[in-house]
Design a protein around this motif. Structure first.
Motif, PDB file in Angstrom:
ATOM      1  N   ALA A  19      -6.404 -14.366  10.223  1.00  0.00           N
ATOM      2  CA  ALA A  19      -7.038 -13.240   9.528  1.00  0.00           C
ATOM      3  C   ALA A  19      -6.073 -12.074   9.347  1.00  0.00           C
ATOM      4  CB  ALA A  19      -8.273 -12.783  10.302  1.00  0.00           C
ATOM      5  N   THR A  20      -5.302 -11.767  10.399  1.00  0.00           N
ATOM      6  CA  THR A  20      -4.334 -10.674  10.257  1.00  0.00           C
ATOM      7  C   THR A  20      -3.223 -11.048   9.280  1.00  0.00           C
ATOM      8  OG1 THR A  20      -3.007 -11.413  12.171  1.00  0.00           O
ATOM      9  CG2 THR A  20      -4.788  -9.822  12.585  1.00  0.00           C
ATOM     10  N   HIS A  21      -2.885 -12.332   9.218  1.00  0.00           N
ATOM     11  CA  HIS A  21      -1.892 -12.781   8.238  1.00  0.00           C
ATOM     12  C   HIS A  21      -2.420 -12.565   6.828  1.00  0.00           C
ATOM     13  CE1 HIS A  21       1.141 -16.150   6.961  1.00  0.00           C
ATOM     14  NE2 HIS A  21       1.527 -14.929   6.585  1.00  0.00           N
ATOM     15  N   ALA A  22      -3.720 -12.819   6.638  1.00  0.00           N
ATOM     16  CA  ALA A  22      -4.336 -12.550   5.339  1.00  0.00           C
ATOM     17  C   ALA A  22      -4.240 -11.066   5.000  1.00  0.00           C
ATOM     18  CB  ALA A  22      -5.795 -13.004   5.342  1.00  0.00           C
ATOM     19  N   GLY A  23      -4.514 -10.217   5.994  1.00  0.00           N
ATOM     20  CA  GLY A  23      -4.431  -8.784   5.760  1.00  0.00           C
ATOM     21  C   GLY A  23      -3.017  -8.329   5.456  1.00  0.00           C
ATOM     22  N   ASN A  24      -2.043  -8.861   6.177  1.00  0.00           N
ATOM     23  CA  ASN A  24      -0.658  -8.468   5.960  1.00  0.00           C
ATOM     24  C   ASN A  24      -0.173  -8.879   4.578  1.00  0.00           C
ATOM     25  OD1 ASN A  24       1.994  -7.534   7.352  1.00  0.00           O
ATOM     26  ND2 ASN A  24       2.530  -9.508   6.459  1.00  0.00           N
ATOM     27  N   ASP A  25      -0.395 -10.135   4.218  1.00  0.00           N
ATOM     28  CA  ASP A  25       0.103 -10.624   2.936  1.00  0.00           C
ATOM     29  C   ASP A  25      -0.747 -10.164   1.761  1.00  0.00           C
ATOM     30  OD1 ASP A  25       1.930 -11.813   4.573  1.00  0.00           O
ATOM     31  OD2 ASP A  25       1.829 -13.768   3.600  1.00  0.00           O
ATOM     32  N   PHE A  26      -1.924  -9.591   2.051  1.00  0.00           N
ATOM     33  CA  PHE A  26      -2.710  -8.924   1.016  1.00  0.00           C
ATOM     34  C   PHE A  26      -1.846  -7.883   0.319  1.00  0.00           C
ATOM     35  CE2 PHE A  26      -5.147  -5.159  -0.156  1.00  0.00           C
ATOM     36  CZ  PHE A  26      -6.150  -5.676  -0.963  1.00  0.00           C
ATOM     37  N   TYR A  27      -0.978  -7.227   1.083  1.00  0.00           N
ATOM     38  CA  TYR A  27      -0.150  -6.170   0.508  1.00  0.00           C
ATOM     39  C   TYR A  27       1.019  -6.712  -0.302  1.00  0.00           C
ATOM     40  CZ  TYR A  27      -3.222  -3.354   3.212  1.00  0.00           C
ATOM     41  OH  TYR A  27      -4.374  -2.782   3.692  1.00  0.00           O
ATOM     42  N   THR A  28       1.458  -7.927   0.007  1.00  0.00           N
ATOM     43  CA  THR A  28       2.419  -8.593  -0.869  1.00  0.00           C
ATOM     44  C   THR A  28       1.788  -8.841  -2.235  1.00  0.00           C
ATOM     45  OG1 THR A  28       3.502  -9.691   0.993  1.00  0.00           O
ATOM     46  CG2 THR A  28       3.842 -10.656  -1.180  1.00  0.00           C
ATOM     47  N   GLY A  29       0.557  -9.366  -2.222  1.00  0.00           N
ATOM     48  CA  GLY A  29      -0.153  -9.607  -3.475  1.00  0.00           C
ATOM     49  C   GLY A  29      -0.537  -8.325  -4.189  1.00  0.00           C
ATOM     50  N   ALA A  30      -0.834  -7.280  -3.429  1.00  0.00           N
ATOM     51  CA  ALA A  30      -1.225  -6.008  -4.038  1.00  0.00           C
ATOM     52  C   ALA A  30      -0.077  -5.405  -4.834  1.00  0.00           C
ATOM     53  CB  ALA A  30      -1.697  -5.033  -2.961  1.00  0.00           C
ATOM     54  N   VAL A  31       1.149  -5.491  -4.291  1.00  0.00           N
ATOM     55  CA  VAL A  31       2.314  -4.970  -5.013  1.00  0.00           C
ATOM     56  C   VAL A  31       2.456  -5.681  -6.350  1.00  0.00           C
ATOM     57  CG1 VAL A  31       4.830  -4.804  -5.013  1.00  0.00           C
ATOM     58  CG2 VAL A  31       3.549  -4.253  -2.944  1.00  0.00           C
ATOM     59  N   VAL A  32       2.339  -7.011  -6.328  1.00  0.00           N
ATOM     60  CA  VAL A  32       2.472  -7.786  -7.561  1.00  0.00           C
ATOM     61  C   VAL A  32       1.353  -7.429  -8.540  1.00  0.00           C
ATOM     62  CG1 VAL A  32       2.453 -10.105  -8.537  1.00  0.00           C
ATOM     63  CG2 VAL A  32       3.647  -9.674  -6.385  1.00  0.00           C
ATOM     64  N   GLY A  88       0.205  -1.602   4.912  1.00  0.00           N
ATOM     65  CA  GLY A  88      -0.931  -0.975   4.246  1.00  0.00           C
ATOM     66  C   GLY A  88      -0.631   0.449   3.808  1.00  0.00           C
ATOM     67  N   LEU A  89       0.087   1.193   4.634  1.00  0.00           N
ATOM     68  CA  LEU A  89       0.399   2.583   4.319  1.00  0.00           C
ATOM     69  C   LEU A  89       1.254   2.691   3.059  1.00  0.00           C
ATOM     70  CD1 LEU A  89       0.420   5.599   5.099  1.00  0.00           C
ATOM     71  CD2 LEU A  89       2.457   5.133   6.489  1.00  0.00           C
ATOM     72  N   GLY A  90       2.287   1.859   2.951  1.00  0.00           N
ATOM     73  CA  GLY A  90       3.175   1.933   1.795  1.00  0.00           C
ATOM     74  C   GLY A  90       2.454   1.668   0.484  1.00  0.00           C
ATOM     75  N   VAL A  91       1.620   0.621   0.454  1.00  0.00           N
ATOM     76  CA  VAL A  91       0.878   0.296  -0.765  1.00  0.00           C
ATOM     77  C   VAL A  91      -0.143   1.382  -1.082  1.00  0.00           C
ATOM     78  CG1 VAL A  91      -0.791  -1.306  -1.774  1.00  0.00           C
ATOM     79  CG2 VAL A  91       1.239  -2.184  -0.615  1.00  0.00           C
ATOM     80  N   ALA A  92      -0.798   1.920  -0.053  1.00  0.00           N
ATOM     81  CA  ALA A  92      -1.797   2.971  -0.263  1.00  0.00           C
ATOM     82  C   ALA A  92      -1.182   4.201  -0.928  1.00  0.00           C
ATOM     83  CB  ALA A  92      -2.431   3.354   1.071  1.00  0.00           C
ATOM     84  N   LEU A  93       0.071   4.486  -0.603  1.00  0.00           N
ATOM     85  CA  LEU A  93       0.727   5.676  -1.160  1.00  0.00           C
ATOM     86  C   LEU A  93       1.306   5.444  -2.552  1.00  0.00           C
ATOM     87  CD1 LEU A  93       2.682   6.969   1.987  1.00  0.00           C
ATOM     88  CD2 LEU A  93       0.617   7.969   0.965  1.00  0.00           C
ATOM     89  N   SER A  94       1.519   4.189  -2.937  1.00  0.00           N
ATOM     90  CA  SER A  94       2.271   3.896  -4.159  1.00  0.00           C
ATOM     91  C   SER A  94       1.638   4.504  -5.408  1.00  0.00           C
ATOM     92  CB  SER A  94       2.432   2.383  -4.332  1.00  0.00           C
ATOM     93  OG  SER A  94       1.171   1.751  -4.525  1.00  0.00           O
ATOM     94  N   VAL A 106      10.482   3.806  -2.897  1.00  0.00           N
ATOM     95  CA  VAL A 106      10.655   4.028  -1.457  1.00  0.00           C
ATOM     96  C   VAL A 106       9.443   3.559  -0.669  1.00  0.00           C
ATOM     97  CG1 VAL A 106      10.858   5.808   0.325  1.00  0.00           C
ATOM     98  CG2 VAL A 106      12.298   5.922  -1.712  1.00  0.00           C
ATOM     99  N   VAL A 107       8.225   3.926  -1.116  1.00  0.00           N
ATOM    100  CA  VAL A 107       7.036   3.553  -0.334  1.00  0.00           C
ATOM    101  C   VAL A 107       6.788   2.051  -0.397  1.00  0.00           C
ATOM    102  CG1 VAL A 107       5.976   5.829  -0.542  1.00  0.00           C
ATOM    103  CG2 VAL A 107       5.434   4.067  -2.239  1.00  0.00           C
ATOM    104  N   ILE A 108       7.133   1.419  -1.522  1.00  0.00           N
ATOM    105  CA  ILE A 108       7.005  -0.036  -1.605  1.00  0.00           C
ATOM    106  C   ILE A 108       8.017  -0.707  -0.682  1.00  0.00           C
ATOM    107  CG2 ILE A 108       7.273  -2.042  -3.103  1.00  0.00           C
ATOM    108  CD1 ILE A 108       4.648  -0.565  -3.497  1.00  0.00           C
ATOM    109  N   ALA A 109       9.217  -0.142  -0.584  1.00  0.00           N
ATOM    110  CA  ALA A 109      10.214  -0.668   0.352  1.00  0.00           C
ATOM    111  C   ALA A 109       9.731  -0.539   1.788  1.00  0.00           C
ATOM    112  CB  ALA A 109      11.546   0.065   0.168  1.00  0.00           C
ATOM    113  N   ILE A 110       9.091   0.588   2.109  1.00  0.00           N
ATOM    114  CA  ILE A 110       8.534   0.786   3.455  1.00  0.00           C
ATOM    115  C   ILE A 110       7.456  -0.248   3.737  1.00  0.00           C
ATOM    116  CG2 ILE A 110       7.131   2.354   4.854  1.00  0.00           C
ATOM    117  CD1 ILE A 110       8.666   4.671   3.557  1.00  0.00           C
TER     118      ILE A 110
END
Length: 414
Positions: A19-32, A88-94, A106-110
């Protein structure tokens, strides 16, 4: 054997980590998923969004082996939680800083560094609680596919309703799953399975000292680098390809972007199950061959519907080798599991990220279709190189990484 856990696994722990892996990689998909909105709402060029892809992947890829080394040396289980929160923080700020391309970069890199911090520590935990099998690793891995698959719908809902200024809402998965991880960790449900003496396979000191095969690991890393170009390139350009070539809507193009990781989840589960039964190398070779054919089908698709179907087929085929490749890396470097995980899940992806600006330039100067033709050719090269890989069955039985306390040892004999 322990009847409560006949497979030597901590199933609750494995599901929580999935479940946490789903949450983490959610942000990989969110960037795309955010890339088309940066093009449409912030007027970024293809080269600019390819640069964002580079920010998301390059720092992450370079950082993961470092985090893997630290995981091997110090444990540092807290990196799973810290990585998830940072992602999550980096994507939220983008979206909030979308008026400045540099700030977005920068925030996407973070966020990418946060994703990097999560993977080695969490993969080591999943390996321990899952017994080290390809099947268990495929379940953990499929969490990432699910997270990536859910991201486009969430991004469309949030950005479609609030615009790029609404990306702060995308932090919710990190907050919720982070709290779940903390609660379960404190209840000790994430601890590795404890076996009594009769469950333990006795191995000699010589058997336990298996030499790391760096040559085989190097070849695997090269094959994985070609895999990453297909994965990152498809994630970055498939929706834009549908829009450019067939003038589809953003919502229709997002279907392909959602199906790609969703189909990848199926491919990961099926591939892990088949690898345990028919051999890892067979799954690796079959996956690369089918992936090359699927990318070619996308490149020469006569309609947007065919693009969607071929993208789904690519998701399945590209991820059939995924769990097998991870467990192969562990068998090649059995004494450096964290480092192997960091390189396998991170550094090899750097080539995909580094290639993104080049692919973006090709898309700007020629067409996105040419990008997919190039990726099909590179994936075919990966298929050829996969025949250099070899199976390794000499990994020590201590893969389960059982650590019993003196009290538990006494109880097992009583």
């Amino acid at each position: 054997m322990n009847q409560n856990n006949p497979a030597g696994r901590n199933r609750i722990g494995l599901w929580v980590l999935t479940a946490t892996h789903a949450g983490n990689d959610f942000y990989t998909g969110a960037v795309v998923a955010l890339l088309p909105f940066f093009v449409l709402q912030a007027n970024y060029s293809y080269s600019a969004i390819a640069g964002i892809t580079l920010a998301a992947t390059a720092f992450s890829s370079v950082a993961q082996p470092i985090f893997g080394y630290l995981s091997d040396k110090y444990g540092m289980r807290w990196m799973s939680l810290a990585g998830l929160a940072t992602a999550g923080l980096g994507v939220a700020l983008s979206g909030l800083v979308s008026h400045s391309y540099l700030a977005v970069w920068v925030v996407i890199a973070i966020s990418g560094i946060g994703i990097a911090a999560y993977h080695p520590a969490a993969t080591m935990e999943a390996r321990q609680v899952g017994g080290g099998t390809s099947g268990a690793m495929s379940l953990f891995s499929v969490g990432g596919n699910i997270g990536v698959a859910l991201a486009p719908s969430a991004v469309i809902l949030v950005v479609g309703w609030y615009g790029l200024k609404g990306t702060w809402l995308l932090a919710i998965p990190a907050v919720v799953l982070g709290l779940v991880y903390i609660a379960v960790s404190r209840s000790q449900l994430l601890r590795r399975p404890t076996l009594v003496a009769s469950d333990t396979v006795k191995v000699s000191a010589k058997q336990a000292e298996v030499v790391d095969d760096w040559r085989a690991f190097g070849w695997l890393s090269l094959v994985l680098a070609l895999w990453s170009i297909a994965y990152v390139g498809t994630s970055t350009f498939v929706s834009l390809y549908a829009i450019e070539r067939f003038q589809t809507s953003t919502q229709f193009a997002a279907i392909a972007l959602s199906l790609f990781p969703a189909a990848g989840a199926l491919g990961t589960l099926v591939g892990g199950w088949l690898a345990d039964r028919f051999g890892r190398l067979r799954m690796v070779r079959m996956g690369y061959l089918l992936a090359a054919l699927s990318i070619a089908a996308i490149a020469f698709a006569p309609s947007p519907v065919v693009v969607i179907v071929a993208t789904a087929a690519l998701g399945v085929s590209l991820f059939i080798p995924f769990a097998a490749q991870i467990t192969l890396s562990h068998s090649y470097l059995p004494n450096r599991i964290g480092l192997a995980s960091g390189v396998t899940l991170g550094l090899t992806l750097s080539l995909g990220g580094v290639f993104s600006p080049l692919l973006g330039r090709i898309a700007d100067q020629y067409s996105v279709q040419l990008v997919f033709i190039i990726m099909a050719a590179l994936t075919a090269v990966g298929f050829v190189l996969s025949f250099v890989l070899k199976e390794r069955t000499s990994e020590p039985k201590r893969v389960i990484a059982i650590e019993t306390t003196a009290v538990e040892n006494e109880e097992s004999h009583s």
